[in-house]
Design a protein around this motif. Structure first.
Motif, PDB file in Angstrom:
ATOM      1  N   PHE A   5       9.730 -19.846  -1.998  1.00 36.36           N
ATOM      2  CA  PHE A   5      10.570 -20.534  -2.976  1.00 36.36           C
ATOM      3  C   PHE A   5      10.043 -20.328  -4.386  1.00 36.36           C
ATOM      4  N   LYS A   6       8.741 -20.302  -4.535  1.00 37.88           N
ATOM      5  CA  LYS A   6       8.145 -20.095  -5.862  1.00 37.88           C
ATOM      6  C   LYS A   6       8.509 -18.710  -6.397  1.00 37.88           C
ATOM      7  N   ASP A   7       8.455 -17.683  -5.528  1.00 37.95           N
ATOM      8  CA  ASP A   7       8.855 -16.338  -5.938  1.00 37.95           C
ATOM      9  C   ASP A   7      10.319 -16.313  -6.370  1.00 37.95           C
ATOM     10  N   ALA A   8      11.168 -16.977  -5.590  1.00 39.52           N
ATOM     11  CA  ALA A   8      12.592 -17.020  -5.910  1.00 39.52           C
ATOM     12  C   ALA A   8      12.827 -17.729  -7.242  1.00 39.52           C
ATOM     13  N   GLN A   9      12.092 -18.813  -7.466  1.00 43.08           N
ATOM     14  CA  GLN A   9      12.231 -19.541  -8.723  1.00 43.08           C
ATOM     15  C   GLN A   9      11.800 -18.663  -9.891  1.00 43.08           C
ATOM     16  N   ASN A  10      10.709 -17.933  -9.721  1.00 47.29           N
ATOM     17  CA  ASN A  10      10.249 -17.038 -10.785  1.00 47.29           C
ATOM     18  C   ASN A  10      11.269 -15.940 -11.060  1.00 47.29           C
ATOM     19  N   LEU A  11      11.877 -15.396  -9.999  1.00 46.17           N
ATOM     20  CA  LEU A  11      12.918 -14.383 -10.196  1.00 46.17           C
ATOM     21  C   LEU A  11      14.106 -14.958 -10.959  1.00 46.17           C
ATOM     22  N   LEU A  12      14.478 -16.172 -10.629  1.00 45.56           N
ATOM     23  CA  LEU A  12      15.593 -16.805 -11.334  1.00 45.56           C
ATOM     24  C   LEU A  12      15.277 -17.015 -12.809  1.00 45.56           C
ATOM     25  N   LEU A  13      14.041 -17.422 -13.084  1.00 41.38           N
ATOM     26  CA  LEU A  13      13.659 -17.657 -14.480  1.00 41.38           C
ATOM     27  C   LEU A  13      13.668 -16.367 -15.291  1.00 41.38           C
ATOM     28  N   GLU A  14      13.494 -15.237 -14.625  1.00 43.10           N
ATOM     29  CA  GLU A  14      13.529 -13.949 -15.310  1.00 43.10           C
ATOM     30  C   GLU A  14      14.955 -13.522 -15.647  1.00 43.10           C
ATOM     31  N   GLN A  15      15.931 -14.124 -14.989  1.00 44.15           N
ATOM     32  CA  GLN A  15      17.328 -13.781 -15.224  1.00 44.15           C
ATOM     33  C   GLN A  15      17.817 -14.438 -16.507  1.00 44.15           C
ATOM     34  N   ASP A  16      18.879 -13.902 -17.030  1.00 45.01           N
ATOM     35  CA  ASP A  16      19.469 -14.445 -18.254  1.00 45.01           C
ATOM     36  C   ASP A  16      20.525 -15.480 -17.872  1.00 45.01           C
ATOM     37  N   ALA A  22      20.555 -23.038 -15.692  1.00 47.49           N
ATOM     38  CA  ALA A  22      19.192 -22.810 -15.189  1.00 47.49           C
ATOM     39  C   ALA A  22      18.540 -24.066 -14.625  1.00 47.49           C
ATOM     40  N   PRO A  23      18.541 -25.193 -15.346  1.00 50.67           N
ATOM     41  CA  PRO A  23      17.903 -26.395 -14.773  1.00 50.67           C
ATOM     42  C   PRO A  23      18.568 -26.864 -13.481  1.00 50.67           C
ATOM     43  N   LEU A  24      19.886 -26.726 -13.394  1.00 52.14           N
ATOM     44  CA  LEU A  24      20.601 -27.128 -12.182  1.00 52.14           C
ATOM     45  C   LEU A  24      20.200 -26.256 -11.003  1.00 52.14           C
ATOM     46  N   VAL A  25      20.106 -24.958 -11.218  1.00 46.96           N
ATOM     47  CA  VAL A  25      19.714 -24.034 -10.148  1.00 46.96           C
ATOM     48  C   VAL A  25      18.284 -24.331  -9.699  1.00 46.96           C
ATOM     49  N   ILE A  26      17.390 -24.550 -10.631  1.00 43.75           N
ATOM     50  CA  ILE A  26      15.997 -24.840 -10.295  1.00 43.75           C
ATOM     51  C   ILE A  26      15.894 -26.174  -9.553  1.00 43.75           C
ATOM     52  N   TYR A  27      16.672 -27.161  -9.966  1.00 48.21           N
ATOM     53  CA  TYR A  27      16.678 -28.444  -9.258  1.00 48.21           C
ATOM     54  C   TYR A  27      17.151 -28.262  -7.818  1.00 48.21           C
ATOM     55  N   GLU A  28      18.234 -27.533  -7.636  1.00 44.77           N
ATOM     56  CA  GLU A  28      18.761 -27.311  -6.282  1.00 44.77           C
ATOM     57  C   GLU A  28      17.744 -26.568  -5.416  1.00 44.77           C
ATOM     58  N   MET A  29      17.039 -25.623  -6.013  1.00 46.06           N
ATOM     59  CA  MET A  29      16.005 -24.900  -5.266  1.00 46.06           C
ATOM     60  C   MET A  29      14.878 -25.842  -4.868  1.00 46.06           C
ATOM     61  N   SER A  30      14.525 -26.788  -5.730  1.00 51.09           N
ATOM     62  CA  SER A  30      13.452 -27.722  -5.385  1.00 51.09           C
ATOM     63  C   SER A  30      13.885 -28.642  -4.243  1.00 51.09           C
ATOM     64  N   VAL A  31      15.159 -29.012  -4.218  1.00 54.35           N
ATOM     65  CA  VAL A  31      15.671 -29.826  -3.110  1.00 54.35           C
ATOM     66  C   VAL A  31      15.602 -29.029  -1.809  1.00 54.35           C
ATOM     67  N   LEU A  32      16.003 -27.769  -1.855  1.00 52.14           N
ATOM     68  CA  LEU A  32      15.929 -26.916  -0.660  1.00 52.14           C
ATOM     69  C   LEU A  32      14.487 -26.740  -0.203  1.00 52.14           C
TER      70      LEU A  32
END
Length: 101
Positions: A5-16, A22-32
């Motif tokens: 999940f940390k790798d996926a979060q880092n990949l997402l943060l690299e995206q534009d 962005a905060p919503l996607v990161i929040y949903e990832m933390s719930v998952l």
């Protein structure tokens, strides 16, 4: 491809991503992550003992059996507090282990 999940979060943060999205996607990832890959807290000794069993291909049942006999003393708290499910998760997914003092 992200392996944790940390790798996926880092990949997402690299995206534009949009600043509002962005905060919503990161929040949903933390719930998952909390649901499907919760962090398992272990001491360094506990992690080393469990990994040594894995390295010799002893199997989880052997690890638990030896633990029941008191041959793996670092894990008595997991048994007395009914945290065996956490041990199985950590056995299958060592990336979920967080070392604590």
């Amino acid at each position: 491809m992200a392996t944790t999940f940390k790798d996926a979060q880092n990949l997402l943060l690299e995206q534009d991503l949009d600043d509002e999205l962005a905060p919503l996607v990161i929040y949903e990832m933390s719930v998952l992550k909390d649901t499907y890959a919760p962090t398992i807290e272990m001491t360094e000794m506990q992690m080393k003992q469990m990994m040594s069993f894995k390295e010799v291909n002893a199997g989880f049942s052997t690890f638990m059996y030896k633990q029941g006999l008191g041959h793996v003393p670092a894990f008595s708290e997991f048994i007395t507090t009914k945290r065996e499910d956490e041990l199985m998760t950590a056995w299958l997914h060592p990336e979920t282990i967080e070392m604590v003092e």
